[in-house]
Scaffold this motif. Structure first.
Motif, PDB file in Angstrom:
ATOM      1  N   ASP A 184      42.181  53.169  32.158  1.00  0.00           N
ATOM      2  CA  ASP A 184      41.879  53.705  30.823  1.00  0.00           C
ATOM      3  C   ASP A 184      41.259  52.632  29.935  1.00  0.00           C
ATOM      4  OD1 ASP A 184      42.863  56.144  31.592  1.00  0.00           O
ATOM      5  OD2 ASP A 184      44.817  55.880  30.644  1.00  0.00           O
ATOM      6  N   ALA A 185      41.746  51.410  30.050  1.00  0.00           N
ATOM      7  CA  ALA A 185      41.209  50.309  29.250  1.00  0.00           C
ATOM      8  C   ALA A 185      39.964  49.704  29.873  1.00  0.00           C
ATOM      9  CB  ALA A 185      42.267  49.229  29.067  1.00  0.00           C
ATOM     10  N   PHE A 186      39.893  49.745  31.225  1.00  0.00           N
ATOM     11  CA  PHE A 186      38.791  49.114  31.949  1.00  0.00           C
ATOM     12  C   PHE A 186      38.156  50.132  32.900  1.00  0.00           C
ATOM     13  CE2 PHE A 186      42.232  45.777  31.595  1.00  0.00           C
ATOM     14  CZ  PHE A 186      41.724  45.197  30.439  1.00  0.00           C
ATOM     15  N   PRO A 187      37.313  51.014  32.387  1.00  0.00           N
ATOM     16  CA  PRO A 187      36.757  52.086  33.220  1.00  0.00           C
ATOM     17  C   PRO A 187      35.838  51.595  34.335  1.00  0.00           C
ATOM     18  CG  PRO A 187      35.739  52.075  31.046  1.00  0.00           C
ATOM     19  CD  PRO A 187      36.896  51.133  30.988  1.00  0.00           C
ATOM     20  N   ASP A 188      35.253  50.410  34.191  1.00  0.00           N
ATOM     21  CA  ASP A 188      34.389  49.872  35.244  1.00  0.00           C
ATOM     22  C   ASP A 188      35.119  48.764  35.989  1.00  0.00           C
ATOM     23  OD1 ASP A 188      32.319  49.230  36.912  1.00  0.00           O
ATOM     24  OD2 ASP A 188      30.950  48.513  35.350  1.00  0.00           O
ATOM     25  N   ALA A 189      36.269  49.116  36.574  1.00  0.00           N
ATOM     26  CA  ALA A 189      37.066  48.145  37.324  1.00  0.00           C
ATOM     27  C   ALA A 189      36.521  48.013  38.745  1.00  0.00           C
ATOM     28  CB  ALA A 189      38.521  48.583  37.358  1.00  0.00           C
ATOM     29  N   ARG A 190      36.527  46.773  39.258  1.00  0.00           N
ATOM     30  CA  ARG A 190      35.942  46.508  40.573  1.00  0.00           C
ATOM     31  C   ARG A 190      36.795  45.499  41.358  1.00  0.00           C
ATOM     32  NH1 ARG A 190      29.454  45.647  39.246  1.00  0.00           N
ATOM     33  NH2 ARG A 190      29.261  47.336  37.702  1.00  0.00           N
ATOM     34  N   GLY A 191      36.560  45.479  42.668  1.00  0.00           N
ATOM     35  CA  GLY A 191      37.165  44.472  43.516  1.00  0.00           C
ATOM     36  C   GLY A 191      36.332  43.210  43.514  1.00  0.00           C
ATOM     37  N   PRO A 192      36.841  42.160  44.145  1.00  0.00           N
ATOM     38  CA  PRO A 192      38.083  42.120  44.918  1.00  0.00           C
ATOM     39  C   PRO A 192      39.326  42.200  44.040  1.00  0.00           C
ATOM     40  CG  PRO A 192      37.135  39.932  44.764  1.00  0.00           C
ATOM     41  CD  PRO A 192      36.132  40.857  44.166  1.00  0.00           C
ATOM     42  N   GLU A 193      40.382  42.743  44.618  1.00  0.00           N
ATOM     43  CA  GLU A 193      41.609  42.933  43.856  1.00  0.00           C
ATOM     44  C   GLU A 193      42.389  41.625  43.695  1.00  0.00           C
ATOM     45  OE1 GLU A 193      45.491  45.952  43.887  1.00  0.00           O
ATOM     46  OE2 GLU A 193      44.028  45.968  45.538  1.00  0.00           O
ATOM     47  N   TYR A 194      42.442  40.836  44.776  1.00  0.00           N
ATOM     48  CA  TYR A 194      43.257  39.622  44.763  1.00  0.00           C
ATOM     49  C   TYR A 194      42.425  38.379  45.076  1.00  0.00           C
ATOM     50  CZ  TYR A 194      47.132  42.928  44.959  1.00  0.00           C
ATOM     51  OH  TYR A 194      47.993  43.950  44.689  1.00  0.00           O
ATOM     52  N   GLN A 195      43.004  37.258  44.799  1.00  0.00           N
ATOM     53  CA  GLN A 195      42.372  35.967  45.058  1.00  0.00           C
ATOM     54  C   GLN A 195      42.139  35.760  46.547  1.00  0.00           C
ATOM     55  OE1 GLN A 195      40.532  33.683  44.292  1.00  0.00           O
ATOM     56  NE2 GLN A 195      41.624  31.966  43.398  1.00  0.00           N
ATOM     57  N   SER A 196      41.083  35.031  46.870  1.00  0.00           N
ATOM     58  CA  SER A 196      40.761  34.644  48.236  1.00  0.00           C
ATOM     59  C   SER A 196      40.554  33.138  48.280  1.00  0.00           C
ATOM     60  CB  SER A 196      39.486  35.362  48.712  1.00  0.00           C
ATOM     61  OG  SER A 196      38.907  34.693  49.809  1.00  0.00           O
ATOM     62  N   ALA A 197      41.344  32.435  49.093  1.00  0.00           N
ATOM     63  CA  ALA A 197      41.162  31.001  49.224  1.00  0.00           C
ATOM     64  C   ALA A 197      39.822  30.667  49.846  1.00  0.00           C
ATOM     65  CB  ALA A 197      42.292  30.395  50.063  1.00  0.00           C
ATOM     66  N   ALA A 198      39.265  31.584  50.634  1.00  0.00           N
ATOM     67  CA  ALA A 198      37.932  31.356  51.199  1.00  0.00           C
ATOM     68  C   ALA A 198      36.902  31.220  50.090  1.00  0.00           C
ATOM     69  CB  ALA A 198      37.555  32.499  52.143  1.00  0.00           C
ATOM     70  N   ALA A 199      36.980  32.089  49.069  1.00  0.00           N
ATOM     71  CA  ALA A 199      36.067  31.999  47.929  1.00  0.00           C
ATOM     72  C   ALA A 199      36.358  30.759  47.111  1.00  0.00           C
ATOM     73  CB  ALA A 199      36.191  33.251  47.064  1.00  0.00           C
ATOM     74  N   LEU A 200      37.632  30.443  46.921  1.00  0.00           N
ATOM     75  CA  LEU A 200      38.010  29.254  46.153  1.00  0.00           C
ATOM     76  C   LEU A 200      37.495  27.988  46.844  1.00  0.00           C
ATOM     77  CD1 LEU A 200      39.798  28.837  43.536  1.00  0.00           C
ATOM     78  CD2 LEU A 200      41.575  28.049  45.112  1.00  0.00           C
ATOM     79  N   ALA A 201      37.622  27.933  48.175  1.00  0.00           N
ATOM     80  CA  ALA A 201      37.149  26.776  48.926  1.00  0.00           C
ATOM     81  C   ALA A 201      35.636  26.654  48.849  1.00  0.00           C
ATOM     82  CB  ALA A 201      37.596  26.885  50.383  1.00  0.00           C
ATOM     83  N   ALA A 202      34.930  27.784  48.960  1.00  0.00           N
ATOM     84  CA  ALA A 202      33.471  27.752  48.882  1.00  0.00           C
ATOM     85  C   ALA A 202      33.005  27.289  47.503  1.00  0.00           C
ATOM     86  CB  ALA A 202      32.903  29.127  49.206  1.00  0.00           C
ATOM     87  N   LEU A 203      33.675  27.757  46.461  1.00  0.00           N
ATOM     88  CA  LEU A 203      33.345  27.322  45.103  1.00  0.00           C
ATOM     89  C   LEU A 203      33.614  25.831  44.940  1.00  0.00           C
ATOM     90  CD1 LEU A 203      32.569  27.878  42.156  1.00  0.00           C
ATOM     91  CD2 LEU A 203      34.948  28.570  41.750  1.00  0.00           C
ATOM     92  N   ALA A 204      34.740  25.367  45.445  1.00  0.00           N
ATOM     93  CA  ALA A 204      35.076  23.946  45.338  1.00  0.00           C
ATOM     94  C   ALA A 204      34.068  23.086  46.092  1.00  0.00           C
ATOM     95  CB  ALA A 204      36.484  23.702  45.884  1.00  0.00           C
ATOM     96  N   ALA A 205      33.667  23.515  47.283  1.00  0.00           N
ATOM     97  CA  ALA A 205      32.687  22.753  48.058  1.00  0.00           C
ATOM     98  C   ALA A 205      31.356  22.683  47.318  1.00  0.00           C
ATOM     99  CB  ALA A 205      32.502  23.401  49.431  1.00  0.00           C
ATOM    100  N   GLU A 206      30.990  23.778  46.667  1.00  0.00           N
ATOM    101  CA  GLU A 206      29.756  23.798  45.882  1.00  0.00           C
ATOM    102  C   GLU A 206      29.840  22.841  44.697  1.00  0.00           C
ATOM    103  OE1 GLU A 206      27.850  27.240  43.232  1.00  0.00           O
ATOM    104  OE2 GLU A 206      27.807  27.713  45.375  1.00  0.00           O
ATOM    105  N   LYS A 207      30.974  22.826  44.038  1.00  0.00           N
ATOM    106  CA  LYS A 207      31.155  21.926  42.899  1.00  0.00           C
ATOM    107  C   LYS A 207      31.149  20.464  43.350  1.00  0.00           C
ATOM    108  CE  LYS A 207      33.743  25.001  39.784  1.00  0.00           C
ATOM    109  NZ  LYS A 207      32.966  24.771  38.552  1.00  0.00           N
TER     110      LYS A 207
END
Length: 228
Positions: A162-185
């Protein structure tokens, strides 16, 4: 580089190993009550899947939240313990940034995770790599106007349609994404190119980002028992 990433700030207990070019192995399990029980076995399986030993890890990245008190501490204490034992740096990243990176959006949006108590942890982004605001905690109804028209990524958006009508995934955190972001940084020297004016960037100290006091409180007016 062998970068081990862990995050327990959401119901997902998630671990990944990155070699600077790609994710070598990753594992996630969603269970909000078993962070401490699930994390170390997941680390063992990720390392075994990549065919490396823990002492080969050169960098550690941990999601610092925001997140609930108990679950968040599990990942942080584990990462800091590994860092101390191995003598390698431990860097923090906002958990919301990992979700934003995984979403891969090139338009303005927000990330919201479940903060319990009918609230969400949230932040606004210019794109998947560029956070514009500091993380905050608020009631969804109070954010409906602020985030009107924006996609909202994460469990916080999906919980309150009701508050966020355009809700999207991913639903939960992924360490794979966190690791890829960290490697990029790390490849960019701790920052990401193309950061918008006023954006928040770089790594954080490996300290918990709670945003509010823990649910458990010392009871008031409790009876003090003294030895006779």
């Amino acid at each position: 580089m062998l970068l081990l990433a862990v995050d327990t700030a959401t119901p997902a207990v998630t671990v990944a190993l990155h070699d600077g070019d790609s994710v070598l192995a990753a594992e996630s399990a969603v269970d909000a009550r078993r962070h401490g029980e699930l994390l170390l076995p997941a680390v063992d399986r990720v390392l075994a899947g990549a065919g490396v030993r823990l002492d080969a890890v050169t960098d550690l990245v941990v999601g610092v939240g925001p997140g609930p008190y108990t679950g968040l501490r599990v990942g942080l204490v584990t990462a800091l313990s590994f860092g101390s034992a191995l003598g390698v740096p431990v860097r923090g990243l906002c958990t919301l940034d990992g979700l934003a990176y995984a979403a891969g959006l090139d338009e303005p949006f927000a990330v919201a995770t479940d903060a319990r108590r009918k609230e969400v942890y949230w932040a606004r982004y210019a794109d998947s790599r560029t956070r514009l605001t500091e993380p905050a905690v608020d009631r969804p109804a109070d954010l409906a106007g602020t985030l009107a028209g924006l996609p909202v990524v994460g469990a916080g958006g999906l919980l309150y349609p009701d508050a966020f009508p355009d809700a999207r995934g991913p639903e939960y955190q992924s360490a794979a994404a966190l690791a890829a972001l960290a490697a990029e940084k790390l490849a960019a020297g701790g920052a990401v190119e193309g950061v918008a004016e006023g954006a928040v960037e770089g790594f954080l100290p490996p300290l918990p980002l709670y945003l509010r006091r823990p649910d458990a409180q010392v009871p008031k007016n409790y009876k003090v028992v003294t030895p006779k």
